[in-house]
Design an enzyme around this catalytic site. Structure first.
Site, PDB file in Angstrom:
ATOM      1  N   LYS A   1      -2.531  48.111 -10.009  1.00 52.09           N
ATOM      2  CA  LYS A   1      -2.375  46.958  -9.254  1.00 52.09           C
ATOM      3  C   LYS A   1      -1.075  46.938  -8.805  1.00 52.09           C
ATOM      4  O   LYS A   1       0.123  46.848  -9.741  1.00 52.09           O
ATOM      5  CB  LYS A   1      -2.559  45.800 -10.622  1.00 52.09           C
ATOM      6  CG  LYS A   1      -2.888  44.159  -9.775  1.00 52.09           C
ATOM      7  CD  LYS A   1      -3.308  43.177 -10.816  1.00 52.09           C
ATOM      8  CE  LYS A   1      -3.659  41.727  -9.960  1.00 52.09           C
ATOM      9  NZ  LYS A   1      -4.146  40.924 -11.089  1.00 52.09           N
TER      10      LYS A   1
ATOM     11  N   GLU B   1     -16.176  32.325 -19.568  1.00 55.43           N
ATOM     12  CA  GLU B   1     -15.924  30.651 -20.068  1.00 55.43           C
ATOM     13  C   GLU B   1     -16.978  30.034 -20.767  1.00 55.43           C
ATOM     14  O   GLU B   1     -16.633  29.278 -21.734  1.00 55.43           O
ATOM     15  CB  GLU B   1     -15.777  29.902 -18.746  1.00 55.43           C
ATOM     16  CG  GLU B   1     -14.550  30.030 -17.678  1.00 55.43           C
ATOM     17  CD  GLU B   1     -14.879  31.293 -16.962  1.00 55.43           C
ATOM     18  OE1 GLU B   1     -14.039  31.499 -16.179  1.00 55.43           O
ATOM     19  OE2 GLU B   1     -15.854  31.916 -16.895  1.00 55.43           O
TER      20      GLU B   1
ATOM     21  N   ARG C   1     -18.846  26.944 -15.192  1.00 55.18           N
ATOM     22  CA  ARG C   1     -19.531  27.894 -15.682  1.00 55.18           C
ATOM     23  C   ARG C   1     -19.866  27.796 -16.922  1.00 55.18           C
ATOM     24  O   ARG C   1     -20.906  28.598 -17.565  1.00 55.18           O
ATOM     25  CB  ARG C   1     -18.764  29.329 -15.535  1.00 55.18           C
ATOM     26  CG  ARG C   1     -17.999  29.457 -14.238  1.00 55.18           C
ATOM     27  CD  ARG C   1     -17.538  30.725 -13.945  1.00 55.18           C
ATOM     28  NE  ARG C   1     -18.290  31.332 -13.226  1.00 55.18           N
ATOM     29  CZ  ARG C   1     -17.951  32.799 -12.947  1.00 55.18           C
ATOM     30  NH1 ARG C   1     -16.963  33.444 -13.806  1.00 55.18           N
ATOM     31  NH2 ARG C   1     -18.596  33.579 -12.373  1.00 55.18           N
TER      32      ARG C   1
END
Length: 643
Positions: A294, A383, A411
């Protein structure tokens, strides 16, 4: 964008200006594809250094993006980017380069894939862990229609922690549809990835014996494809399958019905192109595991990947240094006030725990993580699990505080209702990024939390008007309320109010009458309280008496205060940074109706549509949430109903 990259000696001209669509990549050699990737990397650095945006994620998948568009035939073939914050180069290569300077700006390109923006955006994204489900659905529709397009889902190891990803892989294996899942393994979401899957992936990438043998098997299969018959190829494939089962976590994916390949270097163009071409020939579900960095190619981002996940722009393209400005220092952010207050309380109370879904820095729970690591839990991008996990802790007498962005808490709605509220468990929900959030747009606006929480029994819902109220509401939620509690607060800096060192209880279900007047009762909650007072000042100067109430609670709403205001006011106006359907205004109307009080009520909130991306000022103007627009609406409402 200016082409500032230094040309290699053997490169006579830039390749990127010649790329009008992915078709232009088909004729490029591996060397040219690698050069194009470097030009794209420079393009992204230039773009984000000037305009801001998601950064490190895109830098990590540039080679993959170039290879995908070289091998596959989009938009006929469908490429689905999980989350989609890494899709900037995808947009550059699909005819949108000239408009990338408008990325995330009002009226410009969206910061995420958007099906109405381009036929190359196969599926709109913004939330994590959805790509494999979408790919499976597209593939099933393709199979029913008898068309032959390829379907590819690109998902990071952080997103792979979400339950939907596992549900989708399980179903995909049963469907046996031709879908390629590319697992982009960089050991990061916004913060470092967590959980058993991360450990599995690290183990496989570090297993030297496996990697040597995998390379031999991979090369053998490629050779057999060219020179030998099916029996020999099947024998080597069985050897490969047995080796995976014995030594690698690839066996997990294979058990779900996906052929596992990898890991390969996600920055090696030759390996990527070769692997993707191999994948094209396999008519069943498969997973290609690539390892990337990344922030690749920009050292500051490689060194601090969490910090450079996204950037507001204005940094030096070489050093990454952002010049200091002469502007006034900003008040601390609401999330920082929350994080500091929670640590302060938790240091005195061993029952308090902190839970987040891959957002320790985004919610400022990294402060808690550093101070009390044994009571901090990052559950990954999960979540729903976070909420039920918190419920489990609450059954044992702990005080879990679950910090999740408003748009992501959606969610876990079922878990809020069934696992927390139905059992009346004492879980505190710290709802960050409530209301509009700016450039991230409709997938990230917290426009609905008051509406979707309003209907849940047993749940107390608080809305602090400033930083001190946030501190006091957190204290109250932990120690003065026995059931589930939600505290919603916005993104960004607070009001700058002076903070007390102590905490004070907030009386449950009681608002504050800030100004008494006649004619109009102006009700609000949260940071819009200051704007309500400004509007009231102007109306007062124009001869209209106005009462202003900071309601502080959506649930239980202060019915006594509403009845009192009805006794002195002919009109009600309610201002809230939430959908006009189901929020505070709806609670006020319900209260008036239940008491048999007839008063006209003006709802001032976010319109019943998805709000686009742009600066906060631009979005407030579009949605009529400026002081000028609110003032005009209230005057028209009052004058129109009293004529």
């Amino acid at each position: 964008m200016p082409d500032t990259v230094k040309l290699p000696i053997h490169q006579e001209k830039f390749l990127l200006p010649e790329i009008q669509s992915p078709d232009d990549l088909k004729k490029l050699s591996i060397t040219e594809l690698q050069l194009l990737a470097e030009e794209c990397r420079n393009e992204v650095i230039n773009l984000v250094s000037e305009n801001g945006g998601h950064f490190a994620s895109t830098l990590g998948v540039i080679e993959l993006t170039v290879a995908l568009h070289h091998v596959y035939n989009s938009p006929q073939d469908k490429i689905i980017w999980d989350v989609g914050h890494q899709a900037y180069v995808h947009k550059i290569l699909t005819g949108r380069r000239a408009r990338m300077h408008t990325n995330r700006q009002y009226g410009g390109l969206a910061g995420f894939p958007k099906i109405t923006e381009s036929p190359y955006d196969a599926f709109g994204t913004g939330h994590a862990s959805t790509s494999i489900s979408a790919a499976a659905g597209i593939a099933a529709a393709r199979d029913l229609a008898g068309s032959g397009e390829k379907v590819i889902a690109v998902i990071g190891d952080g997103s792979m922690t979400g339950g939907m990803a596992f549900e989708a892989m399980n179903h995909l294996g049963d469907l046996k549809s031709d879908v390629l899942v590319i697992l982009n393994d960089n050991q990061m979401a916004i913060s470092p990835s967590t959980g058993g899957l991360k450990t599995h992936l690290i183990n496989i990438t570090l297993n030297k014996t496996y990697n040597r043998t995998r390379k031999f098997i991979w090369n053998s299969i490629s050779l057999l494809n060219n020179e030998f018959g099916d029996a020999a190829k099947n024998a080597v494939r069985k050897l490969e399958d047995g080796f995976k089962a014995a030594f690698t976590p690839g066996a997990f994916f294979e058990a779900l019905g996906l052929r596992y390949f990898g890991p390969i270097d996600g920055h090696n163009m030759e390996q990527l192109v070769k692997a993707l071409r191999e994948m094209q020939e396999l008519p069943h579900p498969k997973l290609l595991h690539i390892v990337t960095t990344k922030g690749k190619g920009f050292k500051p981002a490689e060194d601090n990947q969490s910090k450079w996940h996204a950037h507001s722009g204005g940094f030096d393209r070489i050093t990454g240094i952002t010049p200091k400005t002469d502007g006034k220092p900003q008040p601390p952010k609401y999330q920082e006030i929350f994080g500091e207050a929670l640590v302060e309380l938790a240091l005195k109370d061993a029952r308090i725990t902190a839970i987040t879904a891959a957002m320790p820095s985004g919610t400022s729970l990294d402060l808690f993580q550093n101070a009390l690591p044994n009571r901090f839990y990052d559950v990954g991008i999960a979540e729903a699990h976070a909420v039920t996990f918190a419920a489990g802790q609450a059954t044992k007498g702990f005080l879990p505080v679950c910090a999740i962005y408003s748009t992501f808490l959606q969610r876990a709605y079922d878990q809020i209702i069934h696992d927390v509220a139905q059992q009346n468990l004492h879980v505190v929900f710290a709802i960050d990024r409530a209301g509009l959030v700016g450039e991230d747009g409709p997938t990230h606006h917290g426009s609905f939390d008051l509406s979707y929480l309003h209907a849940v029994p047993n749940l107390t819902v608080m809305m602090p008007a400033d930083e001190q109220e946030l501190r006091d509401m957190l204290y109250t939620a932990l120690y003065e309320i026995s059931g589930p509690v939600a505290i919603r607060y916005p993104r960004g800096s607070g009001t700058g109010v002076a903070l007390r060192k102590t905490f004070t209880q907030v009386e449950t279900g009681k608002g504050i009458l800030l100004r008494e007047g006649s004619k109009i009762a102006l009700l609000t909650a949260g940071p819009l309280t200051d704007m309500a007072l400004d509007v009231a000042d102007t109306l007062q100067q124009e001869g209209l008496g106005v009462s202003v109430a900071n309601m502080r609670f959506l649930k239980p709403v202060d019915t006594a205060l509403i009845e009192k205001l009805a006794g002195s006011s002919t009109h009600f106006a309610v201002i809230e940074e939430n959908s006009v359907i189901g929020g505070l205004a709806s609670a006020v109307i319900d209260c008036l109706n239940e008491q048999g009080i007839a008063r006209p009520v003006l709802k001032i909130g976010l319109p019943d549509r998805f709000i686009t991306h742009g600066s906060m000022a631009e979005l407030y103007r579009e949605t009529g949430m400026t002081a000028e627009a609110v003032l005009k609406r209230i005057k028209e409402f009052y004058n129109g109903s009293t004529m």
